[in-house]
Design an enzyme around this catalytic site. Structure first.
Site, PDB file in Angstrom:
ATOM      1  CG  HIS A 165      -0.227  -3.407  -1.826  1.00 40.55           C
ATOM      2  ND1 HIS A 165      -1.058  -2.838  -0.883  1.00 40.55           N
ATOM      3  CD2 HIS A 165       1.037  -3.105  -1.434  1.00 40.55           C
ATOM      4  CE1 HIS A 165      -0.334  -2.233   0.044  1.00 40.55           C
ATOM      5  NE2 HIS A 165       0.946  -2.372  -0.272  1.00 40.55           N
ATOM      6  CE1 TYR A 211      -2.697   2.028  -5.271  1.00 41.70           C
ATOM      7  CE2 TYR A 211      -0.665   2.245  -6.530  1.00 41.70           C
ATOM      8  CZ  TYR A 211      -1.350   2.347  -5.338  1.00 41.70           C
ATOM      9  OH  TYR A 211      -0.690   2.772  -4.219  1.00 41.70           O
ATOM     10  CE  LYS A 240       2.173   6.573  -0.231  1.00 43.56           C
ATOM     11  NZ  LYS A 240       3.475   5.888  -0.309  1.00 43.56           N
ATOM     12  CB  SER A 255      -5.242   1.561   3.431  1.00 43.79           C
ATOM     13  OG  SER A 255      -4.948   0.853   2.242  1.00 43.79           O
ATOM     14  CG  HIS A 256      -0.311  -1.521   6.537  1.00 43.05           C
ATOM     15  ND1 HIS A 256       0.514  -2.241   7.376  1.00 43.05           N
ATOM     16  CD2 HIS A 256       0.316  -1.507   5.334  1.00 43.05           C
ATOM     17  CE1 HIS A 256       1.596  -2.624   6.717  1.00 43.05           C
ATOM     18  NE2 HIS A 256       1.498  -2.197   5.481  1.00 43.05           N
ATOM     19  CG  HIS A 268      -6.151  -7.205   3.142  1.00 41.32           C
ATOM     20  ND1 HIS A 268      -7.237  -6.373   3.254  1.00 41.32           N
ATOM     21  CD2 HIS A 268      -6.393  -7.998   2.054  1.00 41.32           C
ATOM     22  CE1 HIS A 268      -8.106  -6.657   2.294  1.00 41.32           C
ATOM     23  NE2 HIS A 268      -7.614  -7.627   1.545  1.00 41.32           N
ATOM     24  NE  ARG A 325      10.411   1.581   5.334  1.00 43.16           N
ATOM     25  CZ  ARG A 325       9.570   0.852   6.077  1.00 43.16           C
ATOM     26  NH1 ARG A 325       9.615   0.940   7.396  1.00 43.16           N
ATOM     27  NH2 ARG A 325       8.693   0.055   5.525  1.00 43.16           N
TER      28      ARG A 325
END
Length: 516
Positions: free
Chosen positions: A49, A52, A91, A94-95, A97, A116
């Protein structure tokens, strides 16, 4: 190191998401076994995360430079030139999980995080879009995920005060065990007022600003890098909890503090929290940082250095201020009723030094945590064709309370909140006018590629759209000539499309920004 901290062993490192080879590498780099807090730093910063480490080799092959690109990879958000003094920060993140474990908060904090990232660059967010993939809609678990994710996205954006201008969704069995939740945010910034996440100037104070730190989200970055099994839903404590009203205050306070000139660098405490911000900011500037954790505002008692460094409590920032201007920073954040506490300073030794009540708990070279993270090149196999069973839907007739139609996917999200208004809103895309700037943006966010469920799909008879166009379909960012796309650029003082002036950009021709 506190007495409550366990002894670091190989088994503990493996349980933290590191491999045996990576643990040996850490010992060689430090010349000793790491402390428990240091192990936590490496497990978070070397996770997929944050580092990479498995995908970097592929990401390096993507185009990242061009005449309109003002900021490429390596910062909180990308920035492209819109002409004149105006630029666009954007920007996409992904979120997945977190949204599978706790759909509402997982999706909500995904939106909060990218917002943010936008205003840390000095930009004011103007729009949010999203792209979603779920398992078969008839599956009760998929329905629970859809309701939670859509509600979470709409709740955070509506409360924060930024319009959600578009979204699209697809269903396939491949996503039954792990949905795709991609969120995108864009914001406007002056090219002369762009801020970056750097810790320049040894001796400059380091400020913690925003909400207080709790135990929510610890191991969030590691969790987001893991492969899920049947016990994945038990990881709910690793999902952050968002507060969009506090984030709205944080937005206004940060932008106001930036206007004073007292802020030199700023970074969101998102994935890996303080651990990430305290490592990446000095690494970019080739400096170091020393922090005292007992000064960190906390909303829970008895928190250990490990917990404070790895907490992913939301709505927090780390900023570097100009020495001698500390009171200006405190005054601005006090006005917005937010904490602004100096917790450390920039150093010149290239080391992250973490203290608790004066005692050193972690001491690691910042480059070891960031630039020296492992990168893997593993064998790959390209599957032929599209994901089986992948089709596009407009959600008509599903009978899901939170999502009743193509419009139902968007209706819970307020497309008119905030400044400006959408000139047109449709499936997966929208054109966003800005009243004072006499120009408009056309925004579109398909998931792209086989692994993400394909490109834009039009509605066809029976409610089924076209399948994915294949693995080479990637999200694109380009400047499009208005002559080719005459509806993409429009004047913005009037609600009417015809007869409005189209902006001219340096180099001639009428152009617009097209995100597709």
């Amino acid at each position: 190191m506190t007495g409550a901290e366990p002894k670091v062993t190989l088994d503990l490192a493996l349980g933290s998401g590191l491999t045996g080879e990576e643990y040996d590498r850490i010992i060689r780099r430090l010349g000793r076994e790491p402390t428990f807090t240091e192990l936590g730093l490496f497990s978070a910063l070397w996770s997929e995360h944050c580092a990479y480490k498995h995908s970097r080799i592929f990401l390096r092959g993507l185009p990242t430079a061009g005449p309109a690109v003002l900021q490429g990879p390596g910062e909180n958000a990308g920035i492209v030139d819109l002409g004149g003094d105006l630029a666009l920060a954007f920007k996409i993140e992904s979120h997945n999980h977190p949204s599978f474990i706790e759909p509402f908060q997982g999706a909500a904090t995904g939106v909060g995080g990218i917002l943010r990232d936008i205003f840390t660059m000095g930009a004011r967010p103007i729009a949010v879009l999203d792209s979603l993939r779920f398992g078969p809609a008839q599956d009760p678990r998929s329905r629970r995920l859809i309701e939670g994710v859509v509600s979470g996205i709409s709740w955070y954006g509506n409360c924060f005060g930024v319009p959600n201008l578009g979204g699209e969704v697809g269903f396939a069995p491949e996503y039954a065990g792990n949905p795709i939740v991609n969120a995108m945010a864009v914001g406007l910034v002056s090219k002369t007022r762009i801020f970056r996440a750097r810790a320049d100037g040894p001796g400059n104070p380091v400020f913690y600003v925003g909400a207080k730190t709790g135990r929510d989200g610890i191991h969030g970055a590691t969790m987001a890098s893991a492969t899920f099994d049947e016990g994945a839903e038990e990881r709910r404590p690793t999902v952050q909890v968002g507060d969009p009203f506090t984030e709205k205050l944080l937005l206004e306070a940060c932008l106001e503090a930036m206007e004073t000139g007292a802020v030199l660098g700023i970074q969101d405490m998102g994935a890996a929290g303080l651990a990430c911000a305290c490592s990446e900011m000095p690494a970019r500037a080739s400096t170091g940082m020393e922090v005292e954790l007992s000064w960190v505002p906390q909303r829970e008692t008895g928190m250990t250095p490990y917990e404070i460094m790895l907490s992913e409590s939301q709505e927090r920032m780390l900023l570097v201020a100009a020495r001698g201007r500390e009171e200006e920073v405190r005054r601005v954040f006090a006005k917005w009723e937010l904490d602004a506490v100096q917790i450390g300073q920039v150093t010149d030794d290239g080391t992250l030094r973490v203290r608790m009540n004066g005692a050193v708990d972690a001491e690691v070279p910042v480059k070891a945590l960031t630039d020296e993270a492992p990168v893997y090149d593993k064998p790959t196999v390209r599957d032929a064709g599209d994901a089986p069973g992948l089709f596009w839907h407009r959600l008509e007739g599903l009978g899901i309370p939170a999502v009743r139609s193509a419009g139902g996917h968007q209706q819970p999200r307020d497309a008119g909140v905030g400044r400006g208004h959408p000139a047109h809103q449709g499936h997966g895309q929208s054109r966003r006018r800005h009243h004072r700037l006499q120009r408009a943006l056309r925004l579109s966010r398909p998931a792209g590629g086989r692994g993400h469920g394909g490109g834009r799909g039009g509605q066809e008879p029976g409610g089924v759209g076209r399948p994915s166009p294949g693995p080479d379909r990637l999200p694109q960012l380009r400047l499009a000539r208005a002559a080719r796309d005459p509806v993409a650029v429009q004047g913005s003082r009037s609600g009417h499309r015809r007869g409005l002036p189209r902006p001219r950009y340096p180099g001639g021709g009428r152009q617009c920004l097209l995100l597709q």
